[in-house]
Design an enzyme around this catalytic site. Structure first.
Site, PDB file in Angstrom:
ATOM      1  N   HIS A 211       3.813   9.818   5.821  1.00 27.04           N
ATOM      2  CA  HIS A 211       4.122  10.316   7.198  1.00 27.04           C
ATOM      3  C   HIS A 211       5.442  11.519   6.953  1.00 27.04           C
ATOM      4  CE1 HIS A 211       2.113   8.385  10.361  1.00 27.04           C
ATOM      5  NE2 HIS A 211       2.247   7.108   9.729  1.00 27.04           N
TER       6      HIS A 211
ATOM      7  N   HIS B 235       2.350   4.721   2.490  1.00 27.54           N
ATOM      8  CA  HIS B 235       1.661   5.041   3.926  1.00 27.54           C
ATOM      9  C   HIS B 235       2.902   5.818   4.688  1.00 27.54           C
ATOM     10  CE1 HIS B 235      -0.663   4.366   7.896  1.00 27.54           C
ATOM     11  NE2 HIS B 235       0.612   4.554   7.914  1.00 27.54           N
ATOM     12  N   GLU B 236       3.993   4.943   4.496  1.00 31.45           N
ATOM     13  CA  GLU B 236       5.166   5.844   5.506  1.00 31.45           C
ATOM     14  C   GLU B 236       5.757   7.048   4.670  1.00 31.45           C
ATOM     15  OE1 GLU B 236       5.791   4.677   8.231  1.00 31.45           O
ATOM     16  OE2 GLU B 236       4.379   2.776   8.185  1.00 31.45           O
TER      17      GLU B 236
ATOM     18  N   GLY C  65       5.266  -0.942   9.353  1.00 33.91           N
ATOM     19  CA  GLY C  65       6.342   0.264   9.281  1.00 33.91           C
ATOM     20  C   GLY C  65       6.063   1.182  10.173  1.00 33.91           C
TER      21      GLY C  65
ATOM     22  N   GLN D 144       7.009   9.613  13.710  1.00 33.82           N
ATOM     23  CA  GLN D 144       6.408   8.577  14.842  1.00 33.82           C
ATOM     24  C   GLN D 144       7.114   8.437  16.047  1.00 33.82           C
ATOM     25  OE1 GLN D 144       5.123   5.691  11.561  1.00 33.82           O
ATOM     26  NE2 GLN D 144       3.185   5.774  12.963  1.00 33.82           N
TER      27      GLN D 144
ATOM     28  N   CYS E  85      -2.661   2.575  11.658  1.00 35.02           N
ATOM     29  CA  CYS E  85      -1.405   3.302  11.888  1.00 35.02           C
ATOM     30  C   CYS E  85      -1.151   3.152  13.548  1.00 35.02           C
ATOM     31  CB  CYS E  85      -1.691   4.681  11.555  1.00 35.02           C
ATOM     32  SG  CYS E  85      -0.096   5.544  11.668  1.00 35.02           S
ATOM     33  N   LEU E  86       0.091   2.973  13.841  1.00 35.14           N
ATOM     34  CA  LEU E  86       0.710   2.753  15.027  1.00 35.14           C
ATOM     35  C   LEU E  86       0.700   4.213  15.702  1.00 35.14           C
ATOM     36  CD1 LEU E  86       4.114   0.996  14.440  1.00 35.14           C
ATOM     37  CD2 LEU E  86       1.932   0.138  15.488  1.00 35.14           C
TER      38      LEU E  86
END
Length: 152
Positions: A134, A130-131, A46, A51, A88-89
């Protein structure tokens, strides 16, 4: 389409609440396409707009069932619990156990502004939560109850 730079946890933008999307136009569609390309290049599950430096309530997810675009997403009716390792990216080489609901209903809009609802379970629910975090300025590292060493 173009690759976007993924910002890391040191960037203040990741800790800010995103604004609601109100315009569903070519600019949004370009961002969604760029986020898709960036997600696949980074090999993540995701990616949320902050991000890539955009404070809008937008995310893309693909947990192996095809890409889902989330605009102005809401997590409704969370049920159960799952505890698993997340990464996480925006937090390279950081991994840890996080508790999330096992299932939930996702309510969001598509790229044309149409609302949809989808019942999610397992990794799909975890990723949506999770997203969505963010978009509220929260990182998974604030929810970790046990950090783990990355696998070589």
């Amino acid at each position: 389409m173009a690759l976007r730079n993924i910002v890391t946890k040191e960037n203040d933008i990741l800790y800010k609440k995103c604004r609601t999307v109100e315009k569903f136009d070519e600019r949004l569609w370009t961002l969604l396409d760029d986020m898709k390309e960036t997600l696949y290049k980074a090999q993540g599950y995701g990616l949320a707009a902050p991000q890539v430096g955009i404070l809008r309530r937008i995310a893309v997810i693909d947990v192996g069932e095809g890409l889902i675009e989330l605009i102005n997403p809401e997590i409704l009716d969370p049920e159960g619990e799952q505890r698993d390792v997340e990464g996480c990216l925006s937090c390279p080489d950081v991994w840890g156990y996080v508790k999330r609901p096992y299932s939930c209903t996702l309510r969001a809009q598509d790229r044309n502004g149409n609302y949809y609802e989808k019942r999610l379970e397992g990794i799909f629910c975890r990723c949506a939560c999770h997203e969505t975090d963010h978009l509220d300025g929260k990182l998974f590292i604030d929810l970790v109850d046990e950090f783990v060493e990355p696998e070589e």
